[in-house]
Design a protein around this motif. Sequence first.
Motif, PDB file in Angstrom:
ATOM      1  N   GLY A  55       0.816  -1.213   0.000  1.00  8.20           N
ATOM      2  CA  GLY A  55       0.000   0.000   0.000  1.00  8.20           C
ATOM      3  C   GLY A  55       0.846   1.258   0.000  1.00  8.20           C
ATOM      4  N   LEU A  56       1.883   1.242   0.835  1.00  9.11           N
ATOM      5  CA  LEU A  56       2.781   2.404   0.893  1.00  9.11           C
ATOM      6  C   LEU A  56       3.480   2.601  -0.453  1.00  9.11           C
ATOM      7  N   ALA A  57       3.998   1.523  -1.006  1.00  9.25           N
ATOM      8  CA  ALA A  57       4.709   1.632  -2.290  1.00  9.25           C
ATOM      9  C   ALA A  57       3.760   2.072  -3.406  1.00  9.25           C
ATOM     10  N   ARG A  58       2.530   1.596  -3.332  1.00 12.00           N
ATOM     11  CA  ARG A  58       1.572   1.980  -4.376  1.00 12.00           C
ATOM     12  C   ARG A  58       1.206   3.456  -4.270  1.00 12.00           C
ATOM     13  N   ARG A  59       1.058   3.919  -3.036  1.00 10.47           N
ATOM     14  CA  ARG A  59       0.730   5.345  -2.877  1.00 10.47           C
ATOM     15  C   ARG A  59       1.902   6.215  -3.317  1.00 10.47           C
ATOM     16  N   ALA A 156       6.319  12.177   3.216  1.00  9.49           N
ATOM     17  CA  ALA A 156       5.864  12.615   4.544  1.00  9.49           C
ATOM     18  C   ALA A 156       4.347  12.555   4.644  1.00  9.49           C
ATOM     19  N   LEU A 157       3.683  13.030   3.605  1.00  7.54           N
ATOM     20  CA  LEU A 157       2.216  13.045   3.607  1.00  7.54           C
ATOM     21  C   LEU A 157       1.645  11.627   3.604  1.00  7.54           C
ATOM     22  N   VAL A 158       2.223  10.767   2.797  1.00 10.57           N
ATOM     23  CA  VAL A 158       1.728   9.390   2.710  1.00 10.57           C
ATOM     24  C   VAL A 158       1.922   8.674   4.047  1.00 10.57           C
ATOM     25  N   LEU A 159       3.090   8.829   4.632  1.00  6.38           N
ATOM     26  CA  LEU A 159       3.359   8.145   5.904  1.00  6.38           C
ATOM     27  C   LEU A 159       2.470   8.676   7.021  1.00  6.38           C
ATOM     28  N   SER A 160       2.318   9.999   7.064  1.00  9.06           N
ATOM     29  CA  SER A 160       1.568  10.612   8.151  1.00  9.06           C
ATOM     30  C   SER A 160       0.065  10.480   7.949  1.00  9.06           C
ATOM     31  N   TYR A 162      -1.822   8.768   5.237  1.00  6.88           N
ATOM     32  CA  TYR A 162      -2.414   7.508   4.791  1.00  6.88           C
ATOM     33  C   TYR A 162      -1.982   6.302   5.623  1.00  6.88           C
ATOM     34  N   GLU A 163      -0.716   6.275   6.006  1.00  8.31           N
ATOM     35  CA  GLU A 163      -0.247   5.107   6.750  1.00  8.31           C
ATOM     36  C   GLU A 163      -0.480   5.248   8.243  1.00  8.31           C
ATOM     37  N   VAL A 168       6.662  10.755  15.366  1.00 12.63           N
ATOM     38  CA  VAL A 168       7.973  10.195  15.708  1.00 12.63           C
ATOM     39  C   VAL A 168       8.344   9.076  14.724  1.00 12.63           C
ATOM     40  N   GLU A 169       7.378   8.212  14.417  1.00 13.62           N
ATOM     41  CA  GLU A 169       7.641   7.103  13.492  1.00 13.62           C
ATOM     42  C   GLU A 169       7.924   7.616  12.085  1.00 13.62           C
ATOM     43  N   ALA A 170       7.106   8.560  11.626  1.00  7.59           N
ATOM     44  CA  ALA A 170       7.311   9.093  10.269  1.00  7.59           C
ATOM     45  C   ALA A 170       8.651   9.803  10.168  1.00  7.59           C
TER      46      ALA A 170
END
Lengths: 209, 177
Positions: A55-59, A156-160, A162-163, A168-170
Amino acid sequence: MLRAVDVGQVASRVAQRPTGRMQDASDEELVALIGGGDRRAYHVLVERHGRRVLGLARRMTRNLAEAEDISQDAFLRVWQKAAEWQPRGARFTTWLYRVVVNLCIDRRRKPSFAPIEAAGDPADSRPDAEQTLVAVERDRHVKAALDALPERQRAALVLSYYEGLSNVEAAGALELSVSALESLLVRARRALRQELQGRGVETATKEEP
Amino acid sequence: MTPSTTTAVMPIERLTQILAAYGASPQRWPEHERAAAESLRARILAAGSPQERAMLAEALREADGLDDVLSGLSAEVPDAAVARLTAALAFPPAHAPKRSWTVFGLVHAVLRPSAAFAATMAALGIVLGLSVDPAYSSGDGSDYTVAQTADASPADALLDGLSLDGNDLNSNGDAAP
């Protein structure tokens, strides 16, 4: 030798749990076992995180085939680097996301890369599909606007967003300080809003709270 | 390390910064500031000055609007793609994962002097016209020797020939001091 002792301890700890199942092991325990060449632990880890990595790679790439390639590469790196991985207080997923994001950024820099999903879905010409068409059109603009963002801003946007990673993790996944991540997110959202407004997409709610 | 929860009164500028970075949904806000930010938002909406209310309303409208646009974008991962990934990774490369850097460092520390010695002896052997088996030479001056085998690729040899206890080097005989 040191690793062998660690792996033995982890394997013993996992086996002694009430269920004794590999599926109940933590990510960090699985990685330790994988470092010792445990394929069963590897399969559990792939099953646990495969969908999210895809999902992350696709986004990030907006190309399912590319996302599948990147996900395979990422998990192969897990297999190859597991013995070297040192938690140092960080979660395994932070490292995994960092690998995926970096692979996506590297892939997108290649001239041959083309986000085939950018073209959007074929238009539905049925009269009763007008509402769907509006949504499809808006999604097309949003995808294009996301694609226009600089790589790090999009990551940054995808991690924060969508994911659902914490700040801290992002920040860890992007190897940034939390304050730097926050600045990146502000710039990303501002740039996205401007890009969408340029495409005629409304980006602010009309009613006051 | 997770910062401790902030209990001091948050300035409105910080709240608007949070909205601009993380959006309107509190679940995405920094955990240690969430309670203070929610409290401030509620206070301003209920009893804030006109200027505070206008400032917050503008920040909320922008954050909420962009969240709404982003939320409409579906990126479901097809089950078939997950199945393909799992199948593709069912048989990872046959070699064992690399050893940890801790072990590598140990090998490095143990073999480095011997490798230097081997290189010196090899050079001396050439000068004296002696025959040196290339399998025993560190070649590029790397920190460990690689045993050449007829049926192993260079990569496999690199991995398989990495001795954890230095026996490979010792078994080469010539290299041992």
